[in-house]
Design a protein around this motif. Structure first.
Motif, PDB file in Angstrom:
ATOM      1  N   SER A  90       0.832  -1.214   0.133  1.00 11.56           N
ATOM      2  CA  SER A  90      -0.018   0.136   0.092  1.00 11.56           C
ATOM      3  C   SER A  90       0.827   1.210  -0.008  1.00 11.56           C
ATOM      4  CB  SER A  90      -0.849   0.217   1.251  1.00 11.56           C
ATOM      5  OG  SER A  90      -0.119   0.088   2.414  1.00 11.56           O
ATOM      6  N   GLY A  91       0.361   2.279  -0.402  1.00  7.99           N
ATOM      7  CA  GLY A  91       1.068   3.452  -0.602  1.00  7.99           C
ATOM      8  C   GLY A  91       1.489   4.063   1.008  1.00  7.99           C
ATOM      9  N   ALA A  92       2.488   4.598   0.838  1.00 10.71           N
ATOM     10  CA  ALA A  92       3.024   5.370   2.015  1.00 10.71           C
ATOM     11  C   ALA A  92       2.310   6.684   2.138  1.00 10.71           C
ATOM     12  CB  ALA A  92       4.610   5.724   1.990  1.00 10.71           C
ATOM     13  N   PRO A  93       2.660   7.526   3.062  1.00 10.18           N
ATOM     14  CA  PRO A  93       1.808   8.974   3.167  1.00 10.18           C
ATOM     15  C   PRO A  93       1.991   9.769   1.813  1.00 10.18           C
ATOM     16  CG  PRO A  93       2.397   8.442   5.337  1.00 10.18           C
ATOM     17  CD  PRO A  93       2.885   7.270   4.474  1.00 10.18           C
ATOM     18  N   SER A  94       3.255   9.698   1.258  1.00 12.44           N
ATOM     19  CA  SER A  94       3.646  10.726   0.217  1.00 12.44           C
ATOM     20  C   SER A  94       3.023   9.895  -1.182  1.00 12.44           C
ATOM     21  CB  SER A  94       5.272  10.496  -0.042  1.00 12.44           C
ATOM     22  OG  SER A  94       5.726   9.266  -0.468  1.00 12.44           O
ATOM     23  N   ALA A  96      -0.171   8.178  -1.021  1.00 11.26           N
ATOM     24  CA  ALA A  96      -1.327   7.243  -0.153  1.00 11.26           C
ATOM     25  C   ALA A  96      -2.422   6.458  -1.110  1.00 11.26           C
ATOM     26  CB  ALA A  96      -2.083   8.431   0.503  1.00 11.26           C
ATOM     27  N   SER A  99      -0.868   1.721  -4.915  1.00 17.41           N
ATOM     28  CA  SER A  99      -1.037   0.178  -4.343  1.00 17.41           C
ATOM     29  C   SER A  99      -0.127  -0.831  -5.243  1.00 17.41           C
ATOM     30  CB  SER A  99      -2.356  -0.298  -4.218  1.00 17.41           C
ATOM     31  OG  SER A  99      -3.147  -0.443  -5.366  1.00 17.41           O
ATOM     32  N   SER A 182      13.349   7.454  -0.948  1.00 17.11           N
ATOM     33  CA  SER A 182      12.106   7.701  -0.112  1.00 17.11           C
ATOM     34  C   SER A 182      11.193   6.396  -0.205  1.00 17.11           C
ATOM     35  CB  SER A 182      11.479   8.945  -0.158  1.00 17.11           C
ATOM     36  OG  SER A 182      11.087   9.054  -1.495  1.00 17.11           O
TER      37      SER A 182
END
Length: 188
Positions: A90-94, A96, A99, A182
């Motif tokens: 799933s996507g990190a906060p950057s 979101a 997927s 990142s």
């Protein structure tokens, strides 16, 4: 008289005769008829010319048909991958909305196939790329495949890994030319 003397005499006579004159036009036609015969001349009809638009449409249809047939012959679009595991990311906060799913295939000799399906991950900025990482225990992470996404945010990237390699973590990073990294996708 020997052959060499005969050749020398003939050569002297030819030189004395001078250069050959161009035959008159009426003799050229007679020589051609004598060599080729006086048979009928077969006239080919001129090629049929199609409108440019029609030709382009027919060419495009032929290319698409050939591509489809080639894909069927080599198996493109089908999957012979026997999947042993699915790993959901799933996507990190950057990132979101992003997927991914990693399909880990059955071992085939010394390697096993990996297919990474990414969705809704914006294309990497200029000079950057994405990379899939896997790590076993506390060991160093292994970069599995570098990729970028299309304008719609998707990609299907295929790679392999050693058949006996396990993993305890996997993630996707955005790698910059300046060495900055990142995490953009991680195990869900």
């Amino acid at each position: 008289m020997n052959d060499e003397t005969t050749f020398n005499e003939v050569e002297e006579m030819l030189r004395a005769a001078g250069p050959i004159e161009t035959p008159p036009a009426h003799l050229r036609a007679a020589a051609r008829d004598a060599a080729l015969g006086a048979g009928d001349v077969v006239r080919l009809r001129p090629p049929v010319r199609m409108d440019g638009r029609v030709a382009r449409v027919l060419l495009a249809a032929a290319v698409l048909t050939a591509s489809a047939l080639t894909a069927l012959v080599i198996g493109v679009g089908g999957s012979r991958l026997t999947i042993e595991h699915h790993i959901n990311l799933s996507g990190a906060p950057s990132a979101a909305a992003a997927s991914a799913v990693i399909d880990v295939g059955a071992a085939d000799g010394a390697v096993r196939p990996l297919v990474l399906h990414v969705s809704r991950l914006a294309p990497a900025p200029k000079g950057a790329y994405y990379e899939l990482w896997m790590q076993t225990g506390a060991g160093d992470p292994t970069g599995m495949v570098a990729f970028n996404t299309d304008s719609g945010g998707g990609v299907v990237a295929q790679t392999t890994m050693p058949a006996d390699m396990g993993w305890s973590r996997c993630w996707v990073t955005l790698e910059s030319a300046d060495g900055h990294r990142s995490t953009v996708l991680r195990v869900a």
